[in-house]
Design a protein around this motif. Structure first.
Motif, PDB file in Angstrom:
ATOM      1  N   LEU A   1       0.840  -1.198   0.000  1.00 29.94           N
ATOM      2  CA  LEU A   1       0.000   0.000   0.000  1.00 29.94           C
ATOM      3  C   LEU A   1       0.873   1.244   0.000  1.00 29.94           C
ATOM      4  CD1 LEU A   1      -2.784  -0.936   2.595  1.00 29.94           C
ATOM      5  CD2 LEU A   1      -2.764  -1.321   0.134  1.00 29.94           C
ATOM      6  N   THR A   2       0.465   2.239  -0.736  1.00 29.59           N
ATOM      7  CA  THR A   2       1.185   3.510  -0.751  1.00 29.59           C
ATOM      8  C   THR A   2       0.905   4.279   0.530  1.00 29.59           C
ATOM      9  OG1 THR A   2      -0.635   4.692  -1.823  1.00 29.59           O
ATOM     10  CG2 THR A   2       0.962   3.586  -3.265  1.00 29.59           C
ATOM     11  N   PRO A   3       1.744   5.267   0.876  1.00 27.80           N
ATOM     12  CA  PRO A   3       1.452   6.084   2.063  1.00 27.80           C
ATOM     13  C   PRO A   3       0.090   6.757   1.999  1.00 27.80           C
ATOM     14  CG  PRO A   3       3.717   6.427   1.353  1.00 27.80           C
ATOM     15  CD  PRO A   3       3.056   5.584   0.291  1.00 27.80           C
ATOM     16  N   GLY A   4      -0.320   7.197   0.802  1.00 27.61           N
ATOM     17  CA  GLY A   4      -1.628   7.817   0.673  1.00 27.61           C
ATOM     18  C   GLY A   4      -2.751   6.838   0.936  1.00 27.61           C
ATOM     19  N   GLU A   5      -2.607   5.598   0.453  1.00 24.71           N
ATOM     20  CA  GLU A   5      -3.636   4.585   0.700  1.00 24.71           C
ATOM     21  C   GLU A   5      -3.723   4.259   2.189  1.00 24.71           C
ATOM     22  OE1 GLU A   5      -3.803   1.889  -3.342  1.00 24.71           O
ATOM     23  OE2 GLU A   5      -2.094   1.614  -1.988  1.00 24.71           O
ATOM     24  N   ARG A   6      -2.576   4.132   2.834  1.00 25.22           N
ATOM     25  CA  ARG A   6      -2.594   3.833   4.273  1.00 25.22           C
ATOM     26  C   ARG A   6      -3.233   4.971   5.058  1.00 25.22           C
ATOM     27  NH1 ARG A   6       2.830   2.127   3.167  1.00 25.22           N
ATOM     28  NH2 ARG A   6       3.672   3.904   4.336  1.00 25.22           N
ATOM     29  N   ALA A   7      -2.898   6.195   4.695  1.00 28.47           N
ATOM     30  CA  ALA A   7      -3.498   7.337   5.392  1.00 28.47           C
ATOM     31  C   ALA A   7      -4.998   7.406   5.137  1.00 28.47           C
ATOM     32  CB  ALA A   7      -2.826   8.634   4.940  1.00 28.47           C
TER      33      ALA A   7
ATOM     34  N   GLU B   1     -10.764  10.323   3.380  1.00 28.04           N
ATOM     35  CA  GLU B   1     -10.324  11.012   2.170  1.00 28.04           C
ATOM     36  C   GLU B   1      -9.469  12.234   2.474  1.00 28.04           C
ATOM     37  OE1 GLU B   1     -12.282  13.192  -1.761  1.00 28.04           O
ATOM     38  OE2 GLU B   1     -13.556  12.339  -0.194  1.00 28.04           O
ATOM     39  N   ARG B   2      -9.813  12.981   3.516  1.00 32.22           N
ATOM     40  CA  ARG B   2      -9.047  14.187   3.833  1.00 32.22           C
ATOM     41  C   ARG B   2      -7.608  13.844   4.188  1.00 32.22           C
ATOM     42  NH1 ARG B   2     -11.666  18.520   7.809  1.00 32.22           N
ATOM     43  NH2 ARG B   2     -13.056  18.565   6.011  1.00 32.22           N
ATOM     44  N   ALA B   3      -7.403  12.746   4.924  1.00 27.52           N
ATOM     45  CA  ALA B   3      -6.038  12.335   5.275  1.00 27.52           C
ATOM     46  C   ALA B   3      -5.286  11.857   4.043  1.00 27.52           C
ATOM     47  CB  ALA B   3      -6.076  11.241   6.346  1.00 27.52           C
ATOM     48  N   ALA B   4      -5.986  11.145   3.150  1.00 31.11           N
ATOM     49  CA  ALA B   4      -5.318  10.671   1.938  1.00 31.11           C
ATOM     50  C   ALA B   4      -4.933  11.818   1.028  1.00 31.11           C
ATOM     51  CB  ALA B   4      -6.237   9.694   1.195  1.00 31.11           C
ATOM     52  N   ARG B   5      -5.743  12.886   1.011  1.00 30.57           N
ATOM     53  CA  ARG B   5      -5.473  14.008   0.131  1.00 30.57           C
ATOM     54  C   ARG B   5      -4.177  14.721   0.489  1.00 30.57           C
ATOM     55  NH1 ARG B   5      -9.936  17.184   0.983  1.00 30.57           N
ATOM     56  NH2 ARG B   5     -11.205  15.774  -0.271  1.00 30.57           N
ATOM     57  N   LYS B   6      -3.717  14.591   1.730  1.00 28.23           N
ATOM     58  CA  LYS B   6      -2.475  15.239   2.125  1.00 28.23           C
ATOM     59  C   LYS B   6      -1.262  14.649   1.404  1.00 28.23           C
ATOM     60  CE  LYS B   6      -4.167  16.463   6.733  1.00 28.23           C
ATOM     61  NZ  LYS B   6      -3.977  16.317   8.201  1.00 28.23           N
TER      62      LYS B   6
END
Length: 367
Positions: free
Chosen positions: A109-115, A121-126
């Motif tokens: 999983l990418t860092p964005g997917e994990r977040a 969604e807001r955490a992934a958008r970072k």
């Protein structure tokens, strides 16, 4: 890596070439020699040097694990317990150890997917990449928004959190217009802020004039029939952004964050002030600002923002300096015409002996 492998097989590979490859890949020289040795045994490893080869039976993240990570907000231990319980009921294979599960999640999983699985969604958008728009010129694009101030003020003896409606110019970061209401804003507050934004005469100037475009975020007040009709009469394009996309109107969203950290957090009655222990109620006898006092202080801060503050995007300039340095012609509207354009058509009213009835009140002229 394939080029280095071919040179090695031809006997033409030099130490300098290996050292240069190590500098480019930002690894040690011996790592490149190790990868070349592995590539000689299995040429497929030359496609991704340094990666651990997959082997049969290695645990990988499945759709089931993704769903459980979302269910348990990214808690790997909870996912492991759930998989163990399902295996006990005969609903799947036993899971690997928790460290193995952690490694698989970090690998697959990418860092964005994990977040995103942990915080939404807001955490992934970072972790997304957003390109900055060109600055443009003054009055090319405005952005507008409502924000509820996290400050309790005294409104007729009741503690309320007022709302602020403002327009900001994207090219100069100037606050062109603002309106403050003690209750939830409506189309009237939008029109009041629009009038203060467009007019350039005292006490509103020097910012103002008609923008070419205004960005809104699907707010029903900004898209009401009265407001959209006013924008049409003023020949202003309204760009209705998709819902939940604050990054598409970053200028006004940045202003919303700045006003809290730079101004509102220091006011009495700040609602997000940390308190010791578990006490959530506000202290008794706390003195709150009156609504008029709060509005006056906010307007003073707006003046400071426009004339003294130097936002980073302006590279050392204040908004008023950036505005005056921009020689783009302005489109002005006479105050009388602007007042007419931003009035709401309330329909036909009947004159009676009590005057004109409107919203449960009677209105009469001066007698």
């Amino acid at each position: 890596m394939r080029r280095l492998l071919a040179l090695r097989r031809e006997g033409k590979l030099t130490t300098g070439q290996v050292r240069s490859a190590a500098d480019v890949l930002e690894v040690r020289e011996r790592a490149v020699w190790r990868w070349l040795a592995a590539a000689e045994r299995d040429e497929a490893t030359a496609r991704a040097p340094g990666e651990r080869a997959a082997y049969p039976g290695r645990f990988t993240v499945t759709d089931e694990v993704r769903a459980l990570l979302g269910l348990w907000n990214g808690n790997v231990a909870a996912v492991h317990r759930e998989l163990t319980a399902r295996a006990t009921r005969g609903e799947g294979d036993p899971p690997p150890s928790i460290p193995t599960l952690h490694r698989a999640i970090r690998r697959d999983l990418t860092p964005g997917e994990r977040a995103g699985l942990a915080g939404g969604e807001r955490a992934a958008r970072k972790h997304d990449v957003f390109l900055a728009r060109p600055r443009g010129w003054r009055n090319q694009v405005w952005e507008t928004d409502h924000v509820q101030a996290p400050v309790l003020v005294d409104v007729d003896g009741k503690a309320r959190r007022p709302w602020v409606t403002w327009f900001t110019d994207c090219a100069t970061n100037a606050i062109t217009g603002v309106a403050v209401t003690p209750v939830h804003p409506s189309r009237e507050s939008v029109l009041a802020a629009l009038r203060s934004a467009v007019l350039r005469e005292d006490p509103y100037g020097p910012f103002g004039g008609l923008p070419e475009k205004v960005r809104v975020d699907r707010g029903k007040d900004f898209l009401s029939r009265t407001v959209t009709a006013a924008f049409d009469l003023l020949d202003v394009t309204v760009e209705d952004l998709p819902a939940y996309t604050p990054h598409l109107k970053g200028t006004v969203e940045g202003l919303n964050r700045a006003v809290e950290s730079m101004f509102l957090a220091a006011l009495p009655g700040y609602a997000r002030q940390p308190r010791p222990g578990k006490r959530t109620s506000r202290p008794k006898g706390e003195m709150l600002l009156g609504f008029e006092d709060f509005t006056a202080r906010l307007l003073d801060w707006t003046l400071w923002w426009n004339t003294e503050h130097r936002p980073a995007p302006l590279r050392g300039k204040t908004p008023i300096e950036a505005w005056r340095d921009d020689l783009t012609p302005l489109r002005d509207v006479p105050a009388a015409d602007l007042w007419t354009f931003t009035l709401e058509d309330a329909g036909t009213r009947t004159l009676t002996t009590r005057g004109i009835r409107f919203r449960k009140r009677d209105y009469v002229g001066r007698g």
